[in-house]
Design an enzyme around this catalytic site. Structure first.
Site, PDB file in Angstrom:
ATOM      1  N   GLU A  43     -91.608  34.113 117.652  1.00 48.67           N
ATOM      2  CA  GLU A  43     -91.210  32.609 117.751  1.00 48.67           C
ATOM      3  C   GLU A  43     -89.748  32.348 117.148  1.00 48.67           C
ATOM      4  O   GLU A  43     -89.018  31.369 117.763  1.00 48.67           O
ATOM      5  CB  GLU A  43     -92.299  31.914 116.908  1.00 48.67           C
ATOM      6  CG  GLU A  43     -93.605  31.779 117.212  1.00 48.67           C
ATOM      7  CD  GLU A  43     -93.731  31.140 118.774  1.00 48.67           C
ATOM      8  OE1 GLU A  43     -92.631  30.334 119.040  1.00 48.67           O
ATOM      9  OE2 GLU A  43     -94.860  31.250 119.462  1.00 48.67           O
ATOM     10  N   TYR A  71     -91.522  22.715 115.053  1.00 46.71           N
ATOM     11  CA  TYR A  71     -92.028  23.432 116.090  1.00 46.71           C
ATOM     12  C   TYR A  71     -92.771  25.013 115.603  1.00 46.71           C
ATOM     13  O   TYR A  71     -93.809  25.126 115.716  1.00 46.71           O
ATOM     14  CB  TYR A  71     -91.307  23.863 117.220  1.00 46.71           C
ATOM     15  CG  TYR A  71     -91.924  24.798 117.989  1.00 46.71           C
ATOM     16  CD1 TYR A  71     -92.538  24.507 119.009  1.00 46.71           C
ATOM     17  CD2 TYR A  71     -91.361  26.433 117.997  1.00 46.71           C
ATOM     18  CE1 TYR A  71     -93.347  25.780 119.733  1.00 46.71           C
ATOM     19  CE2 TYR A  71     -92.096  27.577 118.711  1.00 46.71           C
ATOM     20  CZ  TYR A  71     -92.613  27.164 119.421  1.00 46.71           C
ATOM     21  OH  TYR A  71     -93.360  27.957 120.188  1.00 46.71           O
ATOM     22  N   ASP A 115     -92.822  22.203 122.119  1.00 45.04           N
ATOM     23  CA  ASP A 115     -91.544  22.617 122.283  1.00 45.04           C
ATOM     24  C   ASP A 115     -90.858  22.271 123.522  1.00 45.04           C
ATOM     25  O   ASP A 115     -91.390  21.221 124.330  1.00 45.04           O
ATOM     26  CB  ASP A 115     -91.510  24.411 122.481  1.00 45.04           C
ATOM     27  CG  ASP A 115     -92.182  24.751 123.677  1.00 45.04           C
ATOM     28  OD1 ASP A 115     -93.009  23.881 124.118  1.00 45.04           O
ATOM     29  OD2 ASP A 115     -91.888  25.753 124.361  1.00 45.04           O
TER      30      ASP A 115
END
Length: 354
Positions: A42, A125, A143
């Site tokens: 991520e 996020y 996102d």
DNA sequence: GATGCGTGGTT
DNA sequence: TAACCAAGCAT
């Protein structure tokens, strides 16, 4: 609205089960996700394409496979391993977060969105994404893909970034209680594969029947975006200070542009083509007949290359020119080094010393 | 809310 | 090919 909500999540998850991408950091159906790999991916994927991340992720987990190894890693090694990926604060924060996991969480990654949010580099996020994907928590994961999909599903006409609160509320309404991680990843697969910025493939989309922008006929019009500012042009000088078959490298300040990275010495960024300000030595500098152009997010840079031979005046290290690829230079300096080496090699052919 | 922060892929 | 954009975060 409730019917639309359940219809969207049901259709999306069915589509995901048939069309999900296989990615190195993604658990296969039935596998237990590795929180370290979920988190690392991520962070690497923040503002960075899957294509760019793929090889870097593999190399990284081979070298630092878990929190403990990363927490114990050498800072210089970590920054060099991140070289070329950009947004170097991400690498600095990876190490900080790994150390915090080991020191403050007994080596186990926090399992809730709220706890994750306290770690450096985990914003709204990423904390939501890790909580959902790694731990199955129902979290609203938003996102750029989700923003685009949701803005179209609900025909949200407000330009970004002002539309973000409304998009988040809408995303919350369609997020299911079960399979939150799959739902988040499905939204991102949909956004990157079908619901693309230009020419979305609506005829293949499982959410077509619930999509307000499709019904209106111009889904590619959304989301609207605020006008961009023009990027200012700046100028600078990169100094190639040679001693034998080594070149002088420095360590950039820990914060700011290219912070913490190994680099060639530079002068200041100026609004006019510069002179030899801040040269690292009182050498007989020669300006190469090439310039380097490099675009950052917020300005464009045109760089002059100055080459010289001499002793350095400030902190740094002499690095073997033949082994420069191992120095972990940001792309800007890698480009400059390549240009110097090419240029001086060409001059050597015609018999000119550098 | 605006700004600083990189780079490579894609069109 | 120049422009656009990407699984954003910190301040």
């Amino acid at each position: 609205m409730d019917a639309k909500r359940s219809s969207i999540s049901k259709n999306l998850l069915t589509w995901y089960d048939a069309h999900r991408r296989v990615l190195p950091w993604r658990a296969l159906p039935g596998e237990v996700p590795d929180p370290y790999r979920v988190w690392l991916s991520e962070v690497m994927l923040q503002q960075t394409t899957v294509a760019a991340v793929r090889p870097r992720f593999a190399a990284w987990v081979a070298r630092w496979p878990d929190f403990a190894s990363l927490a114990a890693a050498d800072d210089a090694d970590v920054m060099a391993a991140w070289a070329g990926l950009g947004y170097y604060a991400r690498a600095r924060n990876l190490v900080k977060a790994a150390k915090a996991v080991v020191a403050d969480h007994d080596g186990a990654f926090p399992r809730t969105e709220a706890q994750l949010r306290t770690l450096p580099g985990l914003g709204a996020y990423t904390a939501a994404a890790v909580a959902a994907i790694a731990f199955g928590e129902r979290a609203v994961v938003v996102d750029a893909n989700v923003e685009r999909v949701v803005a179209r599903l609900f025909a949200i006409d407000t330009p970004l970034p002002a539309a973000r609160p409304a998009i988040r509320v809408a995303a919350d309404t369609i997020t299911p209680d079960a399979r939150a991680g799959d739902f988040a990843q499905a939204m991102m697969d949909l956004g990157s594969g079908l619901c693309t910025v230009r020419a979305p493939k609506c005829l293949l989309c499982p959410l077509r029947e619930d999509c307000a922008a499709f019904a209106e006929g111009q889904p590619e019009r959304l989301p609207r975006k605020a006008a961009k500012r023009v990027r200012p042009q700046k100028y600078g000088t990169i100094f190639w200070l040679r001693r034998g078959d080594t070149v002088r490298l420095v360590r950039r300040p820990p914060k700011g542009l290219l912070g913490g990275m190994r680099a060639l010495p530079t002068g200041p960024w100026a609004t006019e083509p510069p002179a030899l300000t801040d040269a690292p030595a009182a050498a007989d500098w020669r300006i190469l007949p090439v310039t380097i152009r490099h675009g950052f997010t917020h300005f464009d840079l045109e760089l002059t290359l100055a080459v010289g031979v001499g002793e350095a005046q400030e902190d740094g290290e002499w690095w073997p020119i033949a082994d420069l690829s191992a120095a972990g230079l940001p792309t800007l300096f890698a480009k400059a080094a390549e240009a110097v080496i090419e240029s001086t090699a060409a001059e050597a052919v015609i018999g000119r010393d550098v």
